[in-house]
Enzyme design. Structure first.
Site, PDB file in Angstrom:
ATOM      1  N   ASN A 118       7.204   6.213   3.178  1.00 42.67           N
ATOM      2  CA  ASN A 118       5.843   6.317   3.455  1.00 42.67           C
ATOM      3  C   ASN A 118       5.420   6.642   4.897  1.00 42.67           C
ATOM      4  OD1 ASN A 118       3.842   5.216   0.546  1.00 42.67           O
ATOM      5  ND2 ASN A 118       5.057   7.267   0.954  1.00 42.67           N
ATOM      6  N   ILE A 127       0.740  -1.125   0.047  1.00 44.51           N
ATOM      7  CA  ILE A 127       0.062   0.102  -0.058  1.00 44.51           C
ATOM      8  C   ILE A 127       0.756   1.404   0.032  1.00 44.51           C
ATOM      9  CG2 ILE A 127      -2.184  -1.090   1.004  1.00 44.51           C
ATOM     10  CD1 ILE A 127      -1.315  -0.063   3.694  1.00 44.51           C
ATOM     11  N   THR A 128       2.201   1.081  -0.394  1.00 47.95           N
ATOM     12  CA  THR A 128       2.957   2.217  -0.427  1.00 47.95           C
ATOM     13  C   THR A 128       2.942   2.788  -1.788  1.00 47.95           C
ATOM     14  OG1 THR A 128       4.925   1.249  -1.351  1.00 47.95           O
ATOM     15  CG2 THR A 128       4.837   1.271   1.241  1.00 47.95           C
ATOM     16  N   CYS A 129       3.198   4.257  -2.106  1.00 50.08           N
ATOM     17  CA  CYS A 129       3.147   4.848  -3.183  1.00 50.08           C
ATOM     18  C   CYS A 129       4.524   4.962  -3.936  1.00 50.08           C
ATOM     19  CB  CYS A 129       2.485   6.343  -3.205  1.00 50.08           C
ATOM     20  SG  CYS A 129       3.593   7.181  -2.125  1.00 50.08           S
ATOM     21  N   ASP A 130       4.839   3.616  -4.287  1.00 53.28           N
ATOM     22  CA  ASP A 130       6.243   3.222  -4.844  1.00 53.28           C
ATOM     23  C   ASP A 130       6.178   2.032  -5.718  1.00 53.28           C
ATOM     24  OD1 ASP A 130       9.064   2.371  -5.190  1.00 53.28           O
ATOM     25  OD2 ASP A 130       9.411   3.942  -3.576  1.00 53.28           O
TER      26      ASP A 130
END
Length: 610
Positions: free
Chosen positions: A519, A470-473
């Site tokens: 994050n 659920i990270t933006c990576d």
């Protein structure tokens, strides 16, 4: 008719023996006493996760089984004791646990407690680790080693000498020649005589990633000639009696016992020379770490994920090599044998439980397999042209070759995925985790861990999936699994069936120590699971007790680690603006909840699939 057991799809009999199995309900179970675990005593992982959830523990969570750790520790000592007994070796085995592998308080306490009867000690590689070891070894059996490795300054040495003044069996291991002068100076200031070891930089190496810091160009230690110079210097200073231990470490995950034996022979040859030619009163040979874990269950030793031996073969290869070398050198007294096994001790006792949020089919690539194959052929037939034989040109050429290889790899991976996708729709399983915080070794060095569903293993998994965090990576995904496959067999996520959990096994080493705060997702909840003597939760022979259940760091705690005063800089500023707008009564409760909860998703409603 017995239900089908699909645990074999994940090779649980390969990497899981003797600690993991699947019960008749199709649930992953832990046999905490290995082969000595009686039928019905296995602990049901799903039952543990659900019980922890009822206690308010949030996902993701680490489940620890300390009885497995005790079994690993006892098994290592049995292996060495048997090898010593059956070969006529005349000195004992006395190991240490390297604190760096997992510094968690409960684990350090367990090693000291479980290892008390074995005189089991600790190894420290930094001042913080040394302070931990100094504290906990006050409870250990007298004589347990405190091995001090790593680069050292005056403060480190003074701390180690202070520990010796406290009566702890501290051995300061020289990594560089210059450290000897620091030790001599601090010893004189404090009036404490040290016991020294010296780390040998061996020529024996291991292949692959984990052997990159070994050999004559290795990061740590001294070559044999330099070790003899240290002995001569100590002798000239009338301090040769300080030198007691020779240490070596050729890297983690030694793949075969041939390499174990070769390293032990080379090191014990240096040990014998120090005794015979320099008159050193040596007592101990520290064989370092390297005892591996068979992550892929192949017992092949052919990759960084596999070793071709068990505890018994490992111990026997060291004992035999050292015994024969001592005899060859005219009967040098056998040294006490020490190892710094960390990965092999803690990996099995800990697992990560991940909660699936949803499973979404991955769109097909526009390019056909034929088009991708054509691109690969064109790129393969046009390698970078060679450059002139100048150092700078060769470096540029090497960079060009690397870029070319990376492009080929990307295309080949895309082709493989496309072919697999043509046969089976690939699903992206969105998981409530951060790769960077829970399995950083996968992200950092592409280390693979066994993974499998914790339940429904009596049902055939019908979907092939990758795990998305659920990270933006873009790196926040797991798309490579044991066996060098790019998908994992999984079941459809069904909101009517309750939670769907995926277990990451053999994950007790390094992951917590290496985790980061990308994050500002922090570490997981940690649940300590003990065998119940009185039935416990779940009743019957497989009962368990949740001894402790610690929630992972809250959002407030994580924000405070990056320089903010949460009360003043965050909450106070938000409250001031919200009051100015007259909405604090409405939003304040959400701000408070956001700060005091873990940053992972809570009570996420799994969407229904079409």
């Amino acid at each position: 008719m017995a239900a089908k057991n699909y645990g074999e799809l994940y090779n649980i009999l390969g990497w899981g023996e003797p600690y993991f199995t699947v019960n008749r309900d199709g649930h992953l179970c832990v046999k905490t006493h290995g082969h000595e675990t009686k039928p019905g005593q296995e602990i049901d992982v799903v039952s543990v996760a659900e019980a922890a959830k009822e206690k308010g523990v949030q996902f993701p969570m680490i489940l620890r089984f300390p009885d497995v750790l005790k079994h690993r520790l006892d098994s290592l000592h049995v292996a060495f004791d048997n090898a010593i007994k059956h070969t006529g070796y005349t000195a004992p085995y006395q190991g240490v646990y390297p604190v760096k592998v997992n510094q968690n308080r409960a684990i350090i306490n367990d090693f000291v407690s479980f290892g008390h009867r074995h005189s089991y000690g600790l190894e420290a590689g930094s001042k913080p680790e040394l302070l931990i070891a100094m504290s906990y070894l006050t409870k250990a059996k007298p004589g347990a080693f405190l091995v001090c490795n790593g680069y050292k300054d005056a403060d480190y040495v003074a701390l180690a000498l202070s520990a010796r003044a406290m009566g702890l069996n501290v051995i300061i291991v020289l990594e560089m020649e210059e450290e000897l002068d620091i030790i001599i100076e601090q010893s004189s200031k404090l009036g404490v005589e040290p016991v020294l070891g010296v780390r040998a930089k061996l020529l024996t190496k291991i292949p692959g990633h984990f052997g990159s810091t070994a050999g004559k160009h290795g990061k740590f230690g001294l070559l044999a000639d330099k070790i003899y110079e240290v002995a001569k210097k100590l002798k000239d200073l009338n301090k040769l009696h300080w030198l007691k231990l020779l240490h070596f470490h050729i890297g983690s995950m030694i793949p075969t016992t041939d390499i174990v034996s070769s390293a032990a022979r080379e090191a014990s040859g240096i040990y014998c020379t120090l005794v015979k030619q320099y008159g050193a009163e040596m007592t101990t040979l520290d064989c370092g770490g390297g005892l591996g874990v068979d992550y892929d269950g192949t017992r092949s030793g052919s990759s960084d994920m596999s070793v071709a031996y068990g505890l018994e073969e490992y111990a026997s290869s060291i004992v035999q090599a050292v015994r024969l070398t001592c005899e060859y050198n005219g009967g040098v007294p056998h040294p006490v044998l020490c190892t710094e096994s960390g990965r092999a001790m803690v990996s099995h006792h800990s697992m990560i439980i991940l909660e699936a949020l949803s499973a979404i089919p991955e769109p097909k690539d526009d390019e056909t397999p034929e088009q991708l194959h054509s691109k690969i052929q064109r790129l393969s037939s046009n390698p970078p042209p060679p450059r002139a034989l100048m150092a700078t040109d060769l470096q540029k050429h090497a960079t060009d070759i690397q870029k070319h290889g990376v492009e080929l790899y990307k295309l080949a991976k895309k082709l493989s995925k496309r072919i697999a996708g043509d046969a089976n729709t690939i699903y992206n399983y969105h998981m409530n985790l951060s790769i960077f915080s829970l399995v950083p070794d996968f992200w950092g060095i592409k280390h693979l861990f066994p993974m499998m569903p914790a339940s429904r293993l009596n049902e055939k998994p019908t979907q092939m999936g990758t795990l998305i965090d659920i990270t933006c990576d873009s790196d926040g995904k797991i798309d490579k699994f044991i066996g060098n496959v790019e998908t994992l067999p999984l079941h459809p996520v069904d909101p009517e069936s309750g939670g769907y959990y995926v277990a990451v096994l053999l994950s007790g080493a390094y992951q917590e120590a290496l985790s980061c705060k990308h994050n500002l997702f922090g570490g997981p909840s940690i649940v300590r699971v003990e065998n119940s003597t009185g039935g416990g939760i779940d009743g019957g022979g497989g009962g368990f007790d949740i001894a402790t259940a610690d929630r992972g760091p809250t959002t407030e705690e994580l924000i405070s680690t990056v320089g903010y005063d949460v009360k003043e800089d965050i909450r106070g500023v938000i409250e001031q603006r919200a009051r100015e707008k007259g909405v604090w009564e409405k939003v304040g409760v959400f701000v408070q909840a956001g700060l005091t909860s873990m940053p992972y998703l809570v009570e996420y409603k799994v969407p229904r699939t079409a």
